[in-house]
Scaffold this active site. Structure first.
Site, mmCIF file in Angstrom:
data_model
loop_
_atom_site.group_PDB
_atom_site.id
_atom_site.type_symbol
_atom_site.label_atom_id
_atom_site.label_comp_id
_atom_site.label_asym_id
_atom_site.label_seq_id
_atom_site.Cartn_x
_atom_site.Cartn_y
_atom_site.Cartn_z
ATOM 1 N N PRO A 160 0.823 -1.215 0.000
ATOM 2 C CA PRO A 160 0.000 0.000 0.000
ATOM 3 C C PRO A 160 0.857 1.265 0.000
ATOM 4 O O PRO A 160 1.970 1.250 0.521
ATOM 5 C CB PRO A 160 -0.777 -0.097 1.328
ATOM 6 N N ASP A 161 0.309 2.351 -0.601
ATOM 7 C CA ASP A 161 1.019 3.627 -0.458
ATOM 8 C C ASP A 161 0.566 4.267 0.860
ATOM 9 O O ASP A 161 -0.074 3.615 1.686
ATOM 10 C CB ASP A 161 0.828 4.520 -1.695
ATOM 11 N N PHE A 162 0.910 5.510 1.070
ATOM 12 C CA PHE A 162 0.615 6.129 2.363
ATOM 13 C C PHE A 162 -0.673 6.937 2.342
ATOM 14 O O PHE A 162 -1.474 6.881 3.270
ATOM 15 C CB PHE A 162 1.796 7.032 2.793
ATOM 16 N N ARG A 163 -0.865 7.714 1.271
ATOM 17 C CA ARG A 163 -1.898 8.742 1.334
ATOM 18 C C ARG A 163 -3.078 8.547 0.393
ATOM 19 O O ARG A 163 -3.951 9.417 0.343
ATOM 20 C CB ARG A 163 -1.263 10.122 1.098
ATOM 21 N N ASN A 183 11.118 4.997 -1.396
ATOM 22 C CA ASN A 183 10.593 3.701 -0.974
ATOM 23 C C ASN A 183 11.620 2.899 -0.183
ATOM 24 O O ASN A 183 12.815 2.946 -0.463
ATOM 25 C CB ASN A 183 10.114 2.913 -2.197
ATOM 26 N N ASP A 240 11.204 -0.423 0.233
ATOM 27 C CA ASP A 240 10.925 -1.837 -0.062
ATOM 28 C C ASP A 240 12.060 -2.543 -0.810
ATOM 29 O O ASP A 240 11.982 -3.759 -1.043
ATOM 30 C CB ASP A 240 9.609 -1.967 -0.855
ATOM 31 N N HIS A 278 14.880 7.787 1.991
ATOM 32 C CA HIS A 278 14.277 7.540 3.306
ATOM 33 C C HIS A 278 14.806 6.240 3.917
ATOM 34 O O HIS A 278 14.138 5.625 4.746
ATOM 35 C CB HIS A 278 12.746 7.529 3.198
#
Ligand code: OAD
Length: 362
Positions: free
Chosen positions: A50-53, A124, A126, A143
């Site tokens: 899933p993304d965040f927003r 990302n 991941d 990040h």
């Protein structure tokens, strides 16, 4: 480094239109030598992450119903120090290995094999860029990532296998520093709100002045300083946004907007570039990118992002219920995401994480 034998005077950065055909023509011209990418969570949603927003399927919208003081608290260093369980619950779900790179990740490997890729800046964590085969030296994980980890107190690196075992165990084990008299919490080197970005990020920003093309994919461009990279390229450098919705300010003459799923747009672009078969072959290879013994990727990624976010939320709900007492020790329940704005700079003087509902700073 900019490629040698190249001046913008000899090869003006001009697009002959604002469609994928024009973009492909520019990419194949002598004017386009150094392509920079900026990636966000939207690049990995088709992998099932899933993304965040995004409304509905975004992680933060789903975490909002839990007993966290605010959804972003899972990635907030002050909250983590008091209660690391929500982060480790999430880490278990998102831990690298379960997900297959997307066609968009494979497109990045093609940019590299066609000697176009200068740097892939990604937000990302991941590690799917690496899994797709993009060379590590071309990736800036702004990040951080799950690739390394250390004690948050004495900063001693922690063994990769041990953290993996702790994270993936049935009962969540919170890894602790093994240094005598430290026993601090161990955390993957993911940048939390409240921490500075990696040196590599700051050092790589200056390279953007050599950009002949910037492609921004799958990000809401709300978190700074990452979002501000779009303004670091030369004035005449074409900037392309490939995203589900319009974000940022792509309104300069050489800017292009392609609204849609990045995998779809990238496939179309590859057709225009004559790379369609190469893209298929590169993505096919990612089937085998999982390490031995790791779970197979989910077969129907388009549907699984909802399932995935539901599972993550349920697991977190469970651990938060178990840890009600610890929650009480955590940041005030009155805290809101906007409180993070006040976190300001870290002791090294770099910009540090802070976020408001509309605009974030890391
Ligand atoms: P966001 O969730 O903020 O934004 C994702 C963007 O991708 C949105 O604009 C979506 O519309 C778009 N999107 C989703 N699926 C897509 C698809 N298949 N194709 C194209 N676009 C799609 O994620 P980020 O911008 O990456 O930081 O978030 C930035 C940072 O905020 C993250 O790195 C994270 C978070 O707090 C930390 O955790 C430190």
């Amino acid at each position: 480094m900019a490629k040698p034998g190249y001046t913008t005077d000899a090869h003006p950065r001009i697009l002959e239109g604002n469609d994928l055909k024009a973009l492909a023509k520019y990419m194949k011209s002598d004017s386009c030598r150094n392509v920079f990418l900026m990636l966000g969570a939207g690049v990995s949603t088709s992998a099932g992450i899933p993304d965040f927003r995004s409304p509905g399927t975004g992680l933060y919208a789903n975490l909002a119903r839990l007993k966290l003081p605010f959804p972003e608290a899972v990635f907030e260093i002050g909250f983590f120090k008091k209660n690391p369980i929500p982060f480790y619950t999430l880490a278990k779900e998102l831990y690298p290995g379960r997900f297959r790179p997307t066609p968009t990740h494979s497109f990045i490997t093609l940019l590299h094999s066609h000697s176009l890729l200068h740097t892939c800046f990604t937000q990302n964590i991941d590690t799917l860029e690496r899994r797709a085969g993009v060379p590590a030296q071309k990736i800036v994980e702004a990040h951080g990532s799950f690739a390394t980890q250390r004690c948050i107190e004495c900063k001693t690196p922690f063994d990769a296998e041990k953290i993996k075992k702790a994270v993936l165990s049935d009962e969540i084990e919170i890894p602790r520093c093994e240094q005598k008299r430290c026993r601090g919490l161990v955390k993957p080197d993911i940048v939390f709100f409240g921490e500075g970005l990696p040196d590599q990020f700051h050092q790589s920003i200056r390279n953007l002045r050599d950009a002949d093309l910037l492609i921004v994919l799958g990000t809401s461009l709300t978190v700074h300083p990452f979002a501000s990279l779009v303004d670091r390229v030369p004035k005449d450098c074409p900037r392309v946004l490939i995203n589900l919705d319009e974000v940022g300010h792509f309104n300069k003459p050489n800017d292009m907007l392609f609204l849609g799923k990045c995998d779809d747009v990238v496939r179309e672009l590859c057709k225009e570039l004559g790379w369609e078969e190469e893209l298929g072959a590169a993505w096919e290879k990612t089937k085998y990118s999982l390490e031995a013994g790791e779970e197979e990727p989910e077969p129907e990624p388009e549907e699984t992002v909802e399932d995935e976010v539901e599972k993550i939320t349920k697991d977190l709900e469970q651990t938060l219920n178990v840890s009600d007492k610890k929650d009480e020790e955590g940041p005030s329940a009155k805290s809101k995401a906007s409180d993070l704005v006040e976190l300001g700079s870290d002791e090294e003087g770099k910009t540090s994480p802070a976020e408001s509902p509309t605009e974030g700073k890391l």
